[in-house]
Design an enzyme around this catalytic site. Structure first.
Site, PDB file in Angstrom:
ATOM      1  N   ASP A 159     -17.956  -7.459  -9.317  1.00  0.00           N
ATOM      2  CA  ASP A 159     -19.352  -7.556  -9.720  1.00  0.00           C
ATOM      3  C   ASP A 159     -20.164  -8.166  -8.575  1.00  0.00           C
ATOM      4  O   ASP A 159     -19.713  -9.111  -7.927  1.00  0.00           O
ATOM      5  CB  ASP A 159     -19.470  -8.426 -10.975  1.00  0.00           C
ATOM      6  CG  ASP A 159     -20.815  -8.295 -11.653  1.00  0.00           C
ATOM      7  OD1 ASP A 159     -21.832  -8.669 -11.035  1.00  0.00           O
ATOM      8  OD2 ASP A 159     -20.860  -7.821 -12.796  1.00  0.00           O
ATOM      9  N   ASN A 184     -20.070  -4.886 -23.581  1.00  0.00           N
ATOM     10  CA  ASN A 184     -21.381  -5.019 -24.208  1.00  0.00           C
ATOM     11  C   ASN A 184     -21.859  -3.640 -24.649  1.00  0.00           C
ATOM     12  O   ASN A 184     -21.654  -2.653 -23.954  1.00  0.00           O
ATOM     13  CB  ASN A 184     -22.390  -5.616 -23.222  1.00  0.00           C
ATOM     14  CG  ASN A 184     -22.018  -7.023 -22.815  1.00  0.00           C
ATOM     15  OD1 ASN A 184     -21.655  -7.841 -23.646  1.00  0.00           O
ATOM     16  ND2 ASN A 184     -22.103  -7.311 -21.531  1.00  0.00           N
ATOM     17  N   HIS A 229     -18.631  -0.242 -19.447  1.00  0.00           N
ATOM     18  CA  HIS A 229     -17.892  -1.023 -18.458  1.00  0.00           C
ATOM     19  C   HIS A 229     -17.293  -2.256 -19.114  1.00  0.00           C
ATOM     20  O   HIS A 229     -17.888  -2.865 -19.986  1.00  0.00           O
ATOM     21  CB  HIS A 229     -18.761  -1.403 -17.259  1.00  0.00           C
ATOM     22  CG  HIS A 229     -20.067  -2.045 -17.595  1.00  0.00           C
ATOM     23  ND1 HIS A 229     -21.130  -1.341 -18.126  1.00  0.00           N
ATOM     24  CD2 HIS A 229     -20.491  -3.319 -17.468  1.00  0.00           C
ATOM     25  CE1 HIS A 229     -22.150  -2.156 -18.303  1.00  0.00           C
ATOM     26  NE2 HIS A 229     -21.784  -3.381 -17.921  1.00  0.00           N
ATOM     27  N   HIS A 276     -15.894  -5.990 -18.486  1.00  0.00           N
ATOM     28  CA  HIS A 276     -15.923  -7.131 -17.582  1.00  0.00           C
ATOM     29  C   HIS A 276     -14.599  -7.876 -17.700  1.00  0.00           C
ATOM     30  O   HIS A 276     -14.193  -8.248 -18.809  1.00  0.00           O
ATOM     31  CB  HIS A 276     -17.035  -8.112 -17.965  1.00  0.00           C
ATOM     32  CG  HIS A 276     -18.418  -7.581 -17.869  1.00  0.00           C
ATOM     33  ND1 HIS A 276     -19.250  -7.867 -16.812  1.00  0.00           N
ATOM     34  CD2 HIS A 276     -19.129  -6.786 -18.713  1.00  0.00           C
ATOM     35  CE1 HIS A 276     -20.417  -7.284 -17.006  1.00  0.00           C
ATOM     36  NE2 HIS A 276     -20.362  -6.622 -18.148  1.00  0.00           N
TER      37      HIS A 276
END
Length: 116
Positions: A29, A86, A99, A101
């Site tokens: 990230d 999310n 995606h 995390h």
């Protein structure tokens, strides 16, 4: 659907790739929230968790197994880590390319704050 993540998968824009195969791509990230903060995306764009179909199951399963492998490689597997998906605005999804995390390397605290 073309997103910044799709462009990273196709290697059209630079990213710190840590893993890529025929189903998923993982990269660090750009605004890490912990010492280890890696995003794992399906190579085939899927906008949100709500858009997942049965055909996406192999890539989603691979996302989890890659997350576990990367956690071990990062040395955060024993102390613990968090996996976050999310879905849409209220969850804080900013890029509409599903995606996962992988976050760890320090104590992360509670998942959610107490309601106000």
């Amino acid at each position: 659907m073309d997103t910044v993540f799709a462009q990273i998968v196709r290697r059209e824009i630079p990213a710190d790739l840590v893993y890529q195969d025929e189903l998923v791509t993982a990269f660090r990230d750009l605004q890490p929230q912990a010492p280890t903060h890696i995003l794992i995306v399906p190579n085939k764009p899927v906008a949100t968790v709500a858009d997942v179909t049965d055909a996406d199951e192999p890539a989603l399963g691979r996302m989890i197994t890659v997350a576990a492998r990367l956690a071990e490689e990062e040395g955060i597997d024993e102390a613990g880590y968090r996996l976050i998906l999310n879905c849409r605005a209220h969850a804080g999804q900013e890029v509409y390319h599903l995606h996962l995390h992988l976050v760890g390397g320090r104590p992360l605290g509670r998942m959610l704050s107490d309601p106000e």
